[in-house]
Design a protein around this motif. Structure first.
Motif, PDB file in Angstrom:
ATOM      1  N   ALA A  90       0.839  -1.201   0.000  1.00  0.00           N
ATOM      2  CA  ALA A  90       0.000   0.000   0.000  1.00  0.00           C
ATOM      3  C   ALA A  90       0.875   1.252   0.000  1.00  0.00           C
ATOM      4  O   ALA A  90       0.637   2.200  -0.755  1.00  0.00           O
ATOM      5  N   ALA A  91       1.889   1.268   0.860  1.00  0.00           N
ATOM      6  CA  ALA A  91       2.801   2.412   0.932  1.00  0.00           C
ATOM      7  C   ALA A  91       3.607   2.539  -0.362  1.00  0.00           C
ATOM      8  O   ALA A  91       3.787   3.642  -0.897  1.00  0.00           O
ATOM      9  N   TYR A  92       4.063   1.409  -0.875  1.00  0.00           N
ATOM     10  CA  TYR A  92       4.886   1.416  -2.098  1.00  0.00           C
ATOM     11  C   TYR A  92       4.083   1.898  -3.301  1.00  0.00           C
ATOM     12  O   TYR A  92       4.547   2.750  -4.070  1.00  0.00           O
ATOM     13  N   TYR A  93       2.886   1.355  -3.474  1.00  0.00           N
ATOM     14  CA  TYR A  93       2.063   1.766  -4.610  1.00  0.00           C
ATOM     15  C   TYR A  93       1.739   3.255  -4.548  1.00  0.00           C
ATOM     16  O   TYR A  93       1.748   3.946  -5.568  1.00  0.00           O
ATOM     17  N   TRP A  94       1.487   3.754  -3.347  1.00  0.00           N
ATOM     18  CA  TRP A  94       1.120   5.166  -3.231  1.00  0.00           C
ATOM     19  C   TRP A  94       2.287   6.078  -3.548  1.00  0.00           C
ATOM     20  O   TRP A  94       2.151   7.038  -4.312  1.00  0.00           O
ATOM     21  N   ILE A  95       3.455   5.785  -3.018  1.00  0.00           N
ATOM     22  CA  ILE A  95       4.576   6.698  -3.271  1.00  0.00           C
ATOM     23  C   ILE A  95       5.020   6.615  -4.738  1.00  0.00           C
ATOM     24  O   ILE A  95       5.388   7.642  -5.341  1.00  0.00           O
ATOM     25  N   GLU A  96       4.953   5.429  -5.345  1.00  0.00           N
ATOM     26  CA  GLU A  96       5.326   5.323  -6.754  1.00  0.00           C
ATOM     27  C   GLU A  96       4.318   6.056  -7.637  1.00  0.00           C
ATOM     28  O   GLU A  96       4.699   6.734  -8.595  1.00  0.00           O
ATOM     29  N   ARG A  97       3.035   5.939  -7.324  1.00  0.00           N
ATOM     30  CA  ARG A  97       2.009   6.655  -8.096  1.00  0.00           C
ATOM     31  C   ARG A  97       2.144   8.148  -7.891  1.00  0.00           C
ATOM     32  O   ARG A  97       1.940   8.949  -8.821  1.00  0.00           O
ATOM     33  N   LEU A  98       2.501   8.552  -6.680  1.00  0.00           N
ATOM     34  CA  LEU A  98       2.651   9.967  -6.361  1.00  0.00           C
ATOM     35  C   LEU A  98       3.802  10.592  -7.152  1.00  0.00           C
ATOM     36  O   LEU A  98       3.710  11.729  -7.611  1.00  0.00           O
ATOM     37  N   LYS A  99       4.881   9.832  -7.342  1.00  0.00           N
ATOM     38  CA  LYS A  99       6.002  10.329  -8.142  1.00  0.00           C
ATOM     39  C   LYS A  99       5.539  10.631  -9.570  1.00  0.00           C
ATOM     40  O   LYS A  99       5.822  11.700 -10.123  1.00  0.00           O
ATOM     41  N   ILE A 100       4.859   9.655 -10.172  1.00  0.00           N
ATOM     42  CA  ILE A 100       4.404   9.828 -11.558  1.00  0.00           C
ATOM     43  C   ILE A 100       3.406  10.978 -11.650  1.00  0.00           C
ATOM     44  O   ILE A 100       3.462  11.803 -12.562  1.00  0.00           O
ATOM     45  N   PHE A 101       2.487  11.037 -10.690  1.00  0.00           N
ATOM     46  CA  PHE A 101       1.502  12.120 -10.676  1.00  0.00           C
ATOM     47  C   PHE A 101       2.194  13.476 -10.587  1.00  0.00           C
ATOM     48  O   PHE A 101       1.852  14.419 -11.305  1.00  0.00           O
TER      49      PHE A 101
END
Length: 318
Positions: free
Chosen positions: A197-208
């Motif tokens: 959950a933490a990994y998916y969020w921070i990776e998506r946040l980078k792209i966003f």
């Protein structure tokens, strides 16, 4: 689906729904000065800039900081847990990953900005000449991205910029976190679920953060090529990480050598192969200027590109 799969669907669903780069346009143009063109041709290099030294550096800061604060302070996310320890473990995973990005990865994140280019356009966009093409005296280097073949392990991501208001960006963040909270409610996630959950969020946040921009810039039709060093697990571009001394001081740069790179690009990659045309800016589109740029390219050994010069016909003078 499992908890991990549901969280992945919430966080990455909008990207997956767009499909394969949502019909990437084959032609993308980079507006710059003739001096930059000369340096590019002399060394077969394209210099990527650090996002925090760009005119719109606020975009990366905004996305990462607001996204992190919203995640840490979400009442909905906290309420999804009946066990405080599980909630604390989720935050611990996220804080560690955020610190890793901040300390070890954000320094070597680099961007090249381009604009969607109509195949029939031999003039360029007036607004882009004014903003990025040396006031109309520079060049627009038009790249044919269909000639660039990168594999799935490439440290580069190419995508269109999404234009949003500040309110829209905040709403996007809050809705994503709300969706994660709904997935986690009335469940007992494992430590692996929390990590993901933490990994998916921070990776998506980078792209966003790297691919969103204020809607006031929508006329630019911007696309970006982004290098992220955490994706360069084999360190294939390590020797290309450098710096430049500018009026603002010393800035980190990625000095990308346009050449075949094992495990990243095909054996045929070259400037001559990926450049479709070079448009001369409207304030210097004279026979004299065209011949001068042609000589520049010839003396740098770029005979093929010397025949790809196109003078802009926009009636624009400073």
């Amino acid at each position: 689906m499992s908890i991990e799969e549901n969280i992945h669907a919430v966080v990455w669903g909008d990207v997956e729904a767009r499909g394969d780069s949502h019909n990437r346009p084959p032609l993308l143009s980079h507006y710059t000065s003739v001096a930059v063109l000369e340096g590019m041709m002399a060394n077969d290099e394209i210099w990527f800039s650090h996002p925090l030294y760009m005119n719109d550096s606020e975009e990366l800061r905004f996305g990462m900081i607001e996204g992190a604060n919203a995640f840490r302070n979400s009442a909905e996310l906290k309420a999804a847990f009946t066990d405080d320890q599980l909630y604390n473990d989720l935050l611990a995973h996220f804080n560690y990953m955020f610190s890793e990005f901040d300390l070890n990865h954000v320094f070597d994140t680099y961007i090249m900005c381009l604009a969607k280019h109509d195949p029939e356009d031999r003039d360029g966009l007036l607004s882009m000449w004014r903003g990025y093409g040396a006031g109309g005296s520079g060049v627009a280097i038009v790249f044919d991205t269909s000639k660039i073949r990168a594999n799935e392990e490439s440290p580069f991501i190419i995508d269109a910029v999404q234009y949003m208001t500040t309110e829209d960006r905040l709403d996007w963040i809050f809705e994503k976190i709300k969706g994660m909270a709904e997935v986690l409610t009335d469940t007992t996630p494992t430590n692996q679920d929390l990590y993901c959950a933490a990994y998916y969020w921070i990776e998506r946040l980078k792209i966003f953060s790297l691919f969103t921009k204020h809607k006031g810039f929508h006329e630019e039709k911007e696309w970006r090529i982004v290098y992220m060093n955490e994706r360069d697990k084999q360190g294939r571009l390590k020797d290309m990480l450098g710096y430049a001394i500018t009026p603002r001081g010393v800035e980190p740069k990625l000095k990308f050598k346009v050449k075949p790179l094992e495990g990243v690009f095909s054996e045929h990659l070259s400037l001559e192969g990926v450049i479709d045309r070079i448009i001369l800016g409207p304030t210097t589109s004279t026979v004299m200027a065209a011949n001068s740029v042609k000589r520049l390219l010839q003396q740098k050994g770029k005979l093929i590109l010397a025949e790809k010069i196109v003078p802009s016909t926009i009636p624009f003078r400073l």
